[in-house]
Design a protein around this motif. Structure first.
Motif, PDB file in Angstrom:
ATOM      1  N   ALA A  24       0.865  -1.196   0.000  1.00  0.00           N
ATOM      2  CA  ALA A  24       0.000   0.000   0.000  1.00  0.00           C
ATOM      3  C   ALA A  24       0.895   1.238   0.000  1.00  0.00           C
ATOM      4  O   ALA A  24       0.637   2.208  -0.719  1.00  0.00           O
ATOM      5  CB  ALA A  24      -0.907   0.001   1.231  1.00  0.00           C
ATOM      6  N   GLU A 199      -4.745  -3.527  -0.432  1.00  0.00           N
ATOM      7  CA  GLU A 199      -3.824  -2.423  -0.730  1.00  0.00           C
ATOM      8  C   GLU A 199      -4.359  -1.545  -1.864  1.00  0.00           C
ATOM      9  O   GLU A 199      -4.071  -0.357  -1.945  1.00  0.00           O
ATOM     10  CB  GLU A 199      -2.449  -2.988  -1.111  1.00  0.00           C
ATOM     11  CG  GLU A 199      -1.751  -3.758   0.023  1.00  0.00           C
ATOM     12  CD  GLU A 199      -2.333  -5.141   0.237  1.00  0.00           C
ATOM     13  OE1 GLU A 199      -2.918  -5.722  -0.715  1.00  0.00           O
ATOM     14  OE2 GLU A 199      -2.226  -5.651   1.376  1.00  0.00           O
ATOM     15  N   ASP A 202      -6.849   0.582  -0.121  1.00  0.00           N
ATOM     16  CA  ASP A 202      -6.145   1.627   0.655  1.00  0.00           C
ATOM     17  C   ASP A 202      -5.714   2.770  -0.264  1.00  0.00           C
ATOM     18  O   ASP A 202      -5.859   3.951   0.063  1.00  0.00           O
ATOM     19  CB  ASP A 202      -4.917   1.011   1.330  1.00  0.00           C
ATOM     20  CG  ASP A 202      -4.611   1.665   2.669  1.00  0.00           C
ATOM     21  OD1 ASP A 202      -5.555   2.024   3.389  1.00  0.00           O
ATOM     22  OD2 ASP A 202      -3.424   1.848   2.965  1.00  0.00           O
ATOM     23  N   THR A 203      -5.222   2.414  -1.448  1.00  0.00           N
ATOM     24  CA  THR A 203      -4.812   3.449  -2.418  1.00  0.00           C
ATOM     25  C   THR A 203      -6.024   4.289  -2.822  1.00  0.00           C
ATOM     26  O   THR A 203      -5.962   5.528  -2.854  1.00  0.00           O
ATOM     27  CB  THR A 203      -4.189   2.788  -3.657  1.00  0.00           C
ATOM     28  OG1 THR A 203      -3.082   1.976  -3.262  1.00  0.00           O
ATOM     29  CG2 THR A 203      -3.715   3.828  -4.668  1.00  0.00           C
TER      30      THR A 203
END
Ligand code: EPZ
Length: 426
Positions: A24, A199, A202-203
């Protein structure tokens, strides 16, 4: 180059905190290219790949203050300001050590309309092209030439335009690259067969914090409506599910009882269920996880899949566990064509593993005994450390830089739990 010397046979006990997710942190650092102000990241892991990404963004003309490089700063924080970006290039000497450098391609085309990125060569686990990234960016109007091993991209007047894109194969960084590119494109972009990894989510959450308009995060269809600019700000990186899974495999192999603090319960759902199948006793304690090793492990089968399936980044660690389990385990790797580099080294410890194409058959409960070992890639090196914890006698693991690229000092975390490991110059 360091090597790790591991003395097997010591149980693990105590508690350890899970670091921020490497996979991430890397796209989140690349996202700084899109922001029109400083971009602050917290809960960053301290590891080699982030230094490489920091060097790359500095090379481009950015101001990068990486806490792990400055003893006066918090090592788990960084501030990145790419507003003075002057050189939209990712040279070979940086890209060759980290293929995730390709994550700057989408942001550079979106922000500046041009980019020159050295094509990532293959790596130990496979060819790993970025053809799907390029094909999707072309659909948004980007024009590419290949010259001297560099992919040179440019965008016609008016910038990238929204497009409907379906990925032939689920690609994690491909989804992240396109999501970042689409945030500043004209109009709507739809990413179908998108990656659902935590991840990636999360981005996307970080891009939302910058002012992007994104829907469908965590599903296989992500919709992005372009905006005129994105603002700076700050974001806390999600815990690393692969580090957490690696530590669970460690206690399964070494024996004992550990508590993992800041455990990513949801992100590791499939892995937790599979580890319980092997006999590991896992008890959720709020945001932590208590792991108690059984007297003996039972064999279980896995097939790696894109999220929410069993992650390929846990395959090598699970195989290490199965070398000490009762019964036969069938491990199938569907994501990468050559992600069994750890098999030869595990055999040197006495493991009984036969390979048939993308499937490994592990006959467990072999009594492992220590030996000199050589790491080949990030997760393979982790699996060798784990197996050495269960092996009788002493093992040496060479080329431990592979481990340091992707883990925040895994050896130190294991030592804090009672493992007997020393790091010495090779
Ligand atoms: C990400 O790599 C991770 N890296 C990898 O983690 C992880 O193993 C992988 O996703 C799969 O989960 C980062 O996030 C920085 P892909 P990525 O694109 O994005 C093929 C680790 O251990 N493909 O999802 O490079 C590709 O060859 C690392 O932390 C194409 O053919 O992987 C592979 O077979 C290792 N063309 C499959 O798709 C493309 O354009 C999945 O790759 C892109 C991918």
């Amino acid at each position: 180059m360091d090597k790790l010397v591991v003395e097997g046979g010591h149980q693990l006990k105590g508690q350890v905190r899970i670091s921020g997710a490497k996979n991430a942190a890397l796209p989140l650092m690349a996202a700084s290219i899109l922001a029109d102000g400083p971009w602050r990241l917290t809960n960053l892991p301290v590891l080699g790949d982030l230094l490489t990404m920091g060097r790359l963004l500095t090379f481009m003309g950015g101001r990068v203050e990486l806490g792990q490089k400055d003893p006066r700063q918090n090592p788990n924080e960084a501030e990145l300001d790419l507003t003075m970006l002057s050189k939209p290039e990712a040279p070979h000497e940086l890209v060759k050590t980290m293929r995730a450098s390709a994550l700057v391609l989408g942001p550079l085309l979106a922000r500046l309309g041009r980019a020159k990125v050295s094509l990532p060569g293959g790596c130990a686990i496979g060819v790993r092209p970025i053809d799907l990234h390029i094909k999707a960016l072309r659909a948004m109007g980007a024009i590419f030439d290949l010259s001297g091993g560099d992919i040179v991209g440019r965008v016609p007047e008016g910038g990238l335009k929204g497009a409907e894109i379906r990925f032939e194969t689920v690609t994690v960084t491909g989804t992240e690259n396109l999501m970042m590119a689409a945030t500043l494109a004209r109009g709507r972009t739809i990413l179908a067969n998108a990656a659902r990894e935590p991840e990636v989510v999360d981005t996307g959450q970080a891009l939302l914090a910058m002012g992007a308009q994104i829907e469908g995060l965590g599903t296989d269809t992500i919709i992005i409506d372009g905006v005129s600019s994105l603002k700076g700000g700050s974001y806390q990186v999600t815990p690393d599910r692969i580090e957490a899974g690696t530590l669970l495999a460690a206690v399964a192999l070494a024996g004992g009882e550990i508590t993992l603090v800041d455990f990513p319960h949801e992100a590791l759902g499939t892995v937790v269920a599979k580890l319980r199948e092997t006999g590991l006793i896992l008890t959720a304690l709020g945001s932590d996880m208590l792991a108690q090793a059984p007297d003996s492990l039972s064999a279980a089968d896995i097939t790696t899949q894109p999220h929410p399936g069993f992650p390929t980044d846990m395959q090598a660690q699970f195989m290490a566990m199965m070398t000490a389990a009762k019964g036969v385990s069938v491990i199938t790797e569907t994501i990468f064509e050559n992600r069994f580099m750890h098999v030869g080294e595990l055999r040197r410890l006495g493991a009984d593993i036969t390979l048939e194409g993308r499937t490994a058959v592990v006959r467990g409960a072999s009594c492992l005994s220590g030996a000199p070992l050589t790491a080949s890639d990030l997760r393979a090196s982790a699996s060798l450390v784990l197996a050495s914890l269960a092996a009788r006698g002493v093992s040496q693991i060479h080329r431990v830089y592979h481990l340091d690229r992707g883990y925040e000092r895994l050896d130190r975390k294991l030592i804090s739990l009672g493992a007997v490991i020393s790091r010495v110059p090779a």
